[in-house]
Design a protein around this motif. Structure first.
Motif, PDB file in Angstrom:
ATOM      1  N   GLU A  77      39.867  76.828  53.159  1.00 28.33           N
ATOM      2  CA  GLU A  77      40.204  76.306  54.483  1.00 28.33           C
ATOM      3  C   GLU A  77      41.663  75.856  54.516  1.00 28.33           C
ATOM      4  O   GLU A  77      42.163  75.248  53.574  1.00 28.33           O
ATOM      5  N   GLY A  78      42.342  76.189  55.582  1.00 23.13           N
ATOM      6  CA  GLY A  78      43.746  75.807  55.716  1.00 23.13           C
ATOM      7  C   GLY A  78      44.712  76.867  55.247  1.00 23.13           C
ATOM      8  O   GLY A  78      45.929  76.708  55.377  1.00 23.13           O
ATOM      9  N   CYS A  79      44.171  77.964  54.701  1.00 25.43           N
ATOM     10  CA  CYS A  79      45.021  79.071  54.255  1.00 25.43           C
ATOM     11  C   CYS A  79      44.906  80.224  55.253  1.00 25.43           C
ATOM     12  O   CYS A  79      43.820  80.513  55.763  1.00 25.43           O
ATOM     13  N   ASP A  80      46.017  80.877  55.537  1.00 19.32           N
ATOM     14  CA  ASP A  80      46.020  82.053  56.414  1.00 19.32           C
ATOM     15  C   ASP A  80      45.535  83.243  55.581  1.00 19.32           C
ATOM     16  O   ASP A  80      46.326  84.017  55.050  1.00 19.32           O
TER      17      ASP A  80
ATOM     18  N   GLY B 200      53.320  78.438  53.324  1.00 14.69           N
ATOM     19  CA  GLY B 200      53.032  78.864  54.690  1.00 14.69           C
ATOM     20  C   GLY B 200      52.952  80.373  54.794  1.00 14.69           C
ATOM     21  O   GLY B 200      53.344  80.969  55.806  1.00 14.69           O
ATOM     22  N   ALA B 201      52.424  81.012  53.745  1.00 14.56           N
ATOM     23  CA  ALA B 201      52.392  82.473  53.671  1.00 14.56           C
ATOM     24  C   ALA B 201      51.018  83.027  54.034  1.00 14.56           C
ATOM     25  O   ALA B 201      49.994  82.365  53.864  1.00 14.56           O
ATOM     26  N   LYS B 202      51.007  84.258  54.503  1.00 16.96           N
ATOM     27  CA  LYS B 202      49.771  84.996  54.755  1.00 16.96           C
ATOM     28  C   LYS B 202      49.272  85.562  53.432  1.00 16.96           C
ATOM     29  O   LYS B 202      50.028  86.178  52.686  1.00 16.96           O
ATOM     30  N   VAL B 203      47.986  85.366  53.133  1.00 10.39           N
ATOM     31  CA  VAL B 203      47.382  85.883  51.903  1.00 10.39           C
ATOM     32  C   VAL B 203      46.364  86.962  52.274  1.00 10.39           C
ATOM     33  O   VAL B 203      45.471  86.724  53.094  1.00 10.39           O
TER      34      VAL B 203
END
Length: 282
Positions: free
Chosen positions: A85-88, A29-32
């Motif tokens: 898709e689905g990644c921050d 659940g991390a920001k990349v």
């Protein structure tokens, strides 16, 4: 693990790092954030119309501005690919020295993990040049995950922490736990026994028990492995035990000390086929 940084030059190795980082980002659940650094030409400024006077702001250079625009366009395409898709997922394009920009962003943004692709280096190239990746491995204030090929992060089932069992190595505990949690992998702790750093099994067993207890991670398997030199022992242990990822501390040596003694972590990053996670405990 809340923030992951991926320096990218849009190469094949950088794409591998991006794919793995986004998998980790989804799991944790991390920001990349993808970072591309447009390097500033040295010396007097120049433009597409010919040489000019030195500029006080390198980004004013017409050529640099063009490079920034191209990088931004590539970034827009990249972050909008269906596979992410689905990644921050975010991006940033800056101007300057790549290593300095990576270090600055790591510090200012409180980055929890830097993910980088690498080809590795051998022989004269390794001795004389090294790479930006090696420099980040040695000096980054955040853990660094280096990769030579694409992996499915969900297939990381086992991690080997290579350690001297010294108290300083316990500084990696929190960051290592984040990695274990993000991969749901089992953890093996190994001390490499070498002729130049020999230690009896009795002493190692006692030190290992104390170290593992203080590490505070459940279900750890304890090992001692003998080899001629430490870096070979780490790689050979991982191969013999089918470990999916190698983890280790680095001491951030610089200058003459680094030239004399080198870095075991950098050697492992260069020569191991497996992903390597490092943490600077200096």
């Amino acid at each position: 693990m809340k923030k992951i940084l991926v320096p990218t030059d849009f190469s094949e190795q950088a794409m591998v790092a991006t794919q793995v980082a986004t998998q980790l980002g989804k799991n944790a659940g991390a920001k990349v954030t993808l970072l591309n650094v447009v390097e500033v030409p040295g010396g007097p400024s120049f433009s597409t119309t010919g040489p000019g006077a030195p500029s006080t702001d390198p980004s004013d250079n017409v050529f640099v501005l063009s490079m920034v625009k191209q990088a931004q366009e590539k970034m827009e395409e990249l972050v909008n690919e269906d596979q992410f898709e689905g990644c921050d997922l975010h991006y940033l394009v800056t101007v300057g020295n790549p290593f300095s920009q990576i270090q600055e962003m790591t510090k200012e943004e409180g980055v929890d993990l830097v993910v980088m692709g690498t080809k590795g280096a051998t022989g004269l190239e390794e001795f004389l040049v090294g790479s930006n990746t090696e420099r980040v491995v040695r000096l980054s204030k955040a853990p660094v995950l280096t990769l030579k090929s694409n992996i499915d992060i969900n297939n990381i089932k086992s991690i080997a922490l290579a350690t001297s069992l010294h108290e300083d190595d316990l500084k990696i505990a929190k960051a290592l736990k984040d990695l274990v949690d993000a991969t749901s992998a089992s953890l093996h702790v190994v001390r490499i026994n070498t002729p130049n750093n020999f230690q009896s099994d009795r002493i190692t067993k006692n030190q290992m028990a104390n170290f593992v207890k203080k590490l505070g991670i459940e279900g750890i398997a304890e090992h001692s492995y003998s080899d001629a030199i430490e870096e070979d022992g780490i790689i050979h242990f991982a191969e013999a035990n089918n470990v999916d990822l190698i983890a280790m501390a680095t001491h951030g040596r610089t200058g003459f000390l680094h030239l004399l003694s080198g870095s075991i972590a950098e050697d492992v990053v260069n020569h191991a086929r497996r992903p390597v996670w490092t943490f600077n405990i200096k």
